[in-house]
Design a protein around this motif. Structure first.
Motif, PDB file in Angstrom:
ATOM      1  N   ALA A 161       0.831  -1.205   0.000  1.00 40.12           N
ATOM      2  CA  ALA A 161       0.000   0.000   0.000  1.00 40.12           C
ATOM      3  C   ALA A 161       0.862   1.251   0.000  1.00 40.12           C
ATOM      4  O   ALA A 161       0.569   2.227  -0.712  1.00 40.12           O
ATOM      5  N   LEU A 162       1.940   1.242   0.776  1.00 37.85           N
ATOM      6  CA  LEU A 162       2.815   2.404   0.809  1.00 37.85           C
ATOM      7  C   LEU A 162       3.556   2.566  -0.518  1.00 37.85           C
ATOM      8  O   LEU A 162       3.709   3.685  -1.019  1.00 37.85           O
ATOM      9  N   ARG A 163       4.009   1.476  -1.097  1.00 44.02           N
ATOM     10  CA  ARG A 163       4.711   1.577  -2.384  1.00 44.02           C
ATOM     11  C   ARG A 163       3.815   2.207  -3.445  1.00 44.02           C
ATOM     12  O   ARG A 163       4.277   3.006  -4.268  1.00 44.02           O
ATOM     13  N   PHE A 167       4.516   6.001  -5.575  1.00 42.00           N
ATOM     14  CA  PHE A 167       4.742   5.970  -7.013  1.00 42.00           C
ATOM     15  C   PHE A 167       4.860   7.397  -7.553  1.00 42.00           C
ATOM     16  O   PHE A 167       4.049   8.263  -7.244  1.00 42.00           O
ATOM     17  N   GLY A 168       5.893   7.631  -8.340  1.00 42.69           N
ATOM     18  CA  GLY A 168       6.118   8.954  -8.910  1.00 42.69           C
ATOM     19  C   GLY A 168       6.997   9.846  -8.082  1.00 42.69           C
ATOM     20  O   GLY A 168       7.390  10.933  -8.523  1.00 42.69           O
ATOM     21  N   LEU A 169       7.345   9.412  -6.867  1.00 41.63           N
ATOM     22  CA  LEU A 169       8.247  10.165  -6.006  1.00 41.63           C
ATOM     23  C   LEU A 169       9.678   9.679  -6.228  1.00 41.63           C
ATOM     24  O   LEU A 169       9.904   8.718  -6.960  1.00 41.63           O
ATOM     25  N   PRO A 170      10.677  10.323  -5.625  1.00 40.51           N
ATOM     26  CA  PRO A 170      12.076   9.898  -5.837  1.00 40.51           C
ATOM     27  C   PRO A 170      12.291   8.416  -5.551  1.00 40.51           C
ATOM     28  O   PRO A 170      11.556   7.797  -4.777  1.00 40.51           O
ATOM     29  N   ASP A 171      13.315   7.871  -6.190  1.00 38.82           N
ATOM     30  CA  ASP A 171      13.609   6.447  -6.115  1.00 38.82           C
ATOM     31  C   ASP A 171      13.616   5.940  -4.665  1.00 38.82           C
ATOM     32  O   ASP A 171      14.264   6.523  -3.793  1.00 38.82           O
ATOM     33  N   LEU A 172      12.891   4.854  -4.444  1.00 37.01           N
ATOM     34  CA  LEU A 172      12.725   4.308  -3.102  1.00 37.01           C
ATOM     35  C   LEU A 172      14.061   3.955  -2.473  1.00 37.01           C
ATOM     36  O   LEU A 172      14.314   4.259  -1.300  1.00 37.01           O
ATOM     37  N   ARG A 173      14.944   3.318  -3.243  1.00 36.97           N
ATOM     38  CA  ARG A 173      16.226   2.889  -2.685  1.00 36.97           C
ATOM     39  C   ARG A 173      17.098   4.086  -2.308  1.00 36.97           C
ATOM     40  O   ARG A 173      17.833   4.045  -1.307  1.00 36.97           O
ATOM     41  N   VAL A 174      17.010   5.157  -3.084  1.00 38.03           N
ATOM     42  CA  VAL A 174      17.774   6.371  -2.761  1.00 38.03           C
ATOM     43  C   VAL A 174      17.300   6.957  -1.440  1.00 38.03           C
ATOM     44  O   VAL A 174      18.104   7.328  -0.576  1.00 38.03           O
ATOM     45  N   MET A 175      15.989   7.024  -1.262  1.00 31.76           N
ATOM     46  CA  MET A 175      15.451   7.587  -0.025  1.00 31.76           C
ATOM     47  C   MET A 175      15.781   6.717   1.178  1.00 31.76           C
ATOM     48  O   MET A 175      16.079   7.222   2.261  1.00 31.76           O
ATOM     49  N   GLN A 176      15.721   5.396   1.015  1.00 30.44           N
ATOM     50  CA  GLN A 176      16.101   4.506   2.109  1.00 30.44           C
ATOM     51  C   GLN A 176      17.559   4.721   2.508  1.00 30.44           C
ATOM     52  O   GLN A 176      17.901   4.720   3.703  1.00 30.44           O
ATOM     53  N   GLU A 177      18.420   4.919   1.520  1.00 29.05           N
ATOM     54  CA  GLU A 177      19.835   5.146   1.809  1.00 29.05           C
ATOM     55  C   GLU A 177      20.041   6.492   2.501  1.00 29.05           C
ATOM     56  O   GLU A 177      20.895   6.614   3.395  1.00 29.05           O
ATOM     57  N   MET A 178      19.267   7.507   2.127  1.00 33.14           N
ATOM     58  CA  MET A 178      19.397   8.802   2.793  1.00 33.14           C
ATOM     59  C   MET A 178      19.005   8.702   4.267  1.00 33.14           C
ATOM     60  O   MET A 178      19.650   9.301   5.136  1.00 33.14           O
ATOM     61  N   VAL A 179      17.964   7.944   4.550  1.00 32.86           N
ATOM     62  CA  VAL A 179      17.569   7.744   5.947  1.00 32.86           C
ATOM     63  C   VAL A 179      18.671   7.008   6.701  1.00 32.86           C
ATOM     64  O   VAL A 179      19.024   7.370   7.835  1.00 32.86           O
ATOM     65  N   ARG A 180      19.237   5.970   6.085  1.00 31.96           N
ATOM     66  CA  ARG A 180      20.304   5.219   6.754  1.00 31.96           C
ATOM     67  C   ARG A 180      21.511   6.108   7.028  1.00 31.96           C
ATOM     68  O   ARG A 180      22.089   6.063   8.120  1.00 31.96           O
ATOM     69  N   ARG A 181      21.880   6.938   6.074  1.00 29.70           N
ATOM     70  CA  ARG A 181      23.023   7.834   6.267  1.00 29.70           C
ATOM     71  C   ARG A 181      22.741   8.848   7.375  1.00 29.70           C
ATOM     72  O   ARG A 181      23.626   9.153   8.183  1.00 29.70           O
ATOM     73  N   ASP A 217       0.717  10.638   4.204  1.00 31.91           N
ATOM     74  CA  ASP A 217       0.278   9.556   3.340  1.00 31.91           C
ATOM     75  C   ASP A 217       1.367   9.097   2.380  1.00 31.91           C
ATOM     76  O   ASP A 217       1.650   7.904   2.253  1.00 31.91           O
ATOM     77  N   ARG A 218       2.038  10.045   1.721  1.00 31.70           N
ATOM     78  CA  ARG A 218       3.034   9.715   0.691  1.00 31.70           C
ATOM     79  C   ARG A 218       4.433   9.998   1.250  1.00 31.70           C
ATOM     80  O   ARG A 218       5.113  10.931   0.831  1.00 31.70           O
ATOM     81  N   ASP A 219       4.826   9.194   2.210  1.00 32.06           N
ATOM     82  CA  ASP A 219       6.055   9.434   2.965  1.00 32.06           C
ATOM     83  C   ASP A 219       6.736   8.101   3.226  1.00 32.06           C
ATOM     84  O   ASP A 219       6.149   7.211   3.852  1.00 32.06           O
ATOM     85  N   ILE A 220       7.965   7.952   2.782  1.00 28.55           N
ATOM     86  CA  ILE A 220       8.670   6.686   2.996  1.00 28.55           C
ATOM     87  C   ILE A 220       8.859   6.383   4.476  1.00 28.55           C
ATOM     88  O   ILE A 220       8.941   5.222   4.878  1.00 28.55           O
ATOM     89  N   LEU A 221       8.898   7.421   5.325  1.00 30.45           N
ATOM     90  CA  LEU A 221       9.034   7.175   6.755  1.00 30.45           C
ATOM     91  C   LEU A 221       7.795   6.525   7.357  1.00 30.45           C
ATOM     92  O   LEU A 221       7.823   6.075   8.514  1.00 30.45           O
ATOM     93  N   ARG A 222       6.710   6.466   6.596  1.00 39.75           N
ATOM     94  CA  ARG A 222       5.554   5.692   7.038  1.00 39.75           C
ATOM     95  C   ARG A 222       5.937   4.267   7.394  1.00 39.75           C
ATOM     96  O   ARG A 222       5.341   3.655   8.289  1.00 39.75           O
ATOM     97  N   ALA A 223       6.921   3.706   6.691  1.00 41.51           N
ATOM     98  CA  ALA A 223       7.336   2.325   6.978  1.00 41.51           C
ATOM     99  C   ALA A 223       7.809   2.192   8.418  1.00 41.51           C
ATOM    100  O   ALA A 223       7.539   1.186   9.084  1.00 41.51           O
ATOM    101  N   SER A 224       8.508   3.201   8.905  1.00 42.21           N
ATOM    102  CA  SER A 224       8.979   3.176  10.289  1.00 42.21           C
ATOM    103  C   SER A 224       7.821   3.320  11.262  1.00 42.21           C
ATOM    104  O   SER A 224       7.709   2.575  12.247  1.00 42.21           O
ATOM    105  N   ALA A 225       6.939   4.280  10.994  1.00 38.54           N
ATOM    106  CA  ALA A 225       5.809   4.515  11.900  1.00 38.54           C
ATOM    107  C   ALA A 225       4.853   3.328  11.923  1.00 38.54           C
ATOM    108  O   ALA A 225       4.310   2.969  12.979  1.00 38.54           O
TER     109      ALA A 225
END
Length: 275
Positions: A161-163, A167-181, A217-225
């Motif tokens: 559902a989150l993916r 859709f249409g936002l910056p690359d998922l893997r890039v954003m995950q790496e930014m959070v990790r960094r 709603d359209r936030d990769i950090l939703r996965a954490s929450a």
């Protein structure tokens, strides 16, 4: 119509003084005090930012005193290439300790029931303090308010559902790496990404007070929450969570937006309803 008033103080802390801004409602106090922690990936944010100042003003206008906390920031991390961190005196545990020291001062100075809350990285700091309070460092809050919170150093897997919402936002893997960094930059080492004292989404959440969450709603950090909410369920901690449709991370930094109005109104309604 009268507006909230506010003063700044420097409160004693174990790493030096901590700057806080205290807000008073314009009329009768309606309920408990909120200790509020802004976000910013641990690298940006001050008491003047909308996510701090405007949020505090709006909650105070609803009748609740607020203590907003300014904590030490770390230098920006490299977004590409090796993770060579610049020196900083504010990596974990310093910023978390500063939030704790502000909480202890608010308890000693004002007393009474209190809520603890934060946005994004501020929610991470606040949740870490909440676990320490649960474990006996001081009287715990009666409720916790987390808006688009980050609770992990490495984001949990995103739901289907989150993916779809990303859709249409910056690359998922890039954003995950930014959070990790950002998390490595805060913790000081990649070896600390699984430390539940730094990233409370990995810890035992049993015994926390009631938690309220409001996500974008359209936030990769939703996965954490969402993972944090699941772990609250497993720990039998009373909690409720919602999403603001068609919103992105950081909506409390945009006071002109409808999402800001909904978010600040939610905080006040949670506090008015009690925990």
């Amino acid at each position: 119509m009268a507006e909230p008033t506010w003063i700044e103080r420097h409160v004693p802390g174990r790493h030096g003084e901590v700057r806080v801004r205290e807000y008073l409602p314009p009329g009768e106090v309606a309920g408990p005090r909120l200790v509020w922690v802004h976000g910013g990936g641990w690298v940006v944010g001050t008491l003047d930012e909308p996510e701090s100042h405007q949020v505090s003003l709006r909650v105070a206008a609803a009748g609740f005193p607020v203590t907003s906390v300014e904590y030490g920031l770390v230098p920006m991390f490299p977004v590409v290439g090796p993770m060579r961190l610049r020196p900083s005196p504010f990596r974990y545990p310093v910023s978390q300790d500063q939030v704790m020291d502000a909480w202890l001062d608010a308890q000693a100075t004002h007393g009474g029931p209190m809520w603890l809350g934060g946005a994004s990285a501020g929610a991470c700091l606040a949740a870490g303090v909440a676990l320490r309070l649960r474990d006996g460092e001081a009287r715990p809050p009666i409720g916790l308010a987390f808006l688009y919170g980050l609770f992990h150093g490495v984001l949990p897997p995103t739901s289907a559902a989150l993916r779809r919402r990303l859709f249409g936002l910056p690359d998922l893997r890039v954003m995950q790496e930014m959070v990790r960094r950002a998390a490595v930059n805060h913790a000081g080492t990649a070896d600390s990404l699984d430390n539940p004292h730094i990233f409370p989404g990995l810890g035992d959440l049993t015994g926390l007070p009631p938690v309220r969450l409001l996500n974008a709603d359209r936030d990769i950090l939703r996965a954490s929450a969402e993972n944090f909410a699941h772990r609250l369920t497993l720990a039998d901690v009373p909690h409720e969570g919602w999403y603001i449709p068609d919103t992105r991370h950081g909506y409390l930094a945009r006071p002109e937006s409808e999402a800001f109005e909904l978010g600040t109104r939610a905080i006040a309604s949670w506090m008015a309803a009690g925990a």
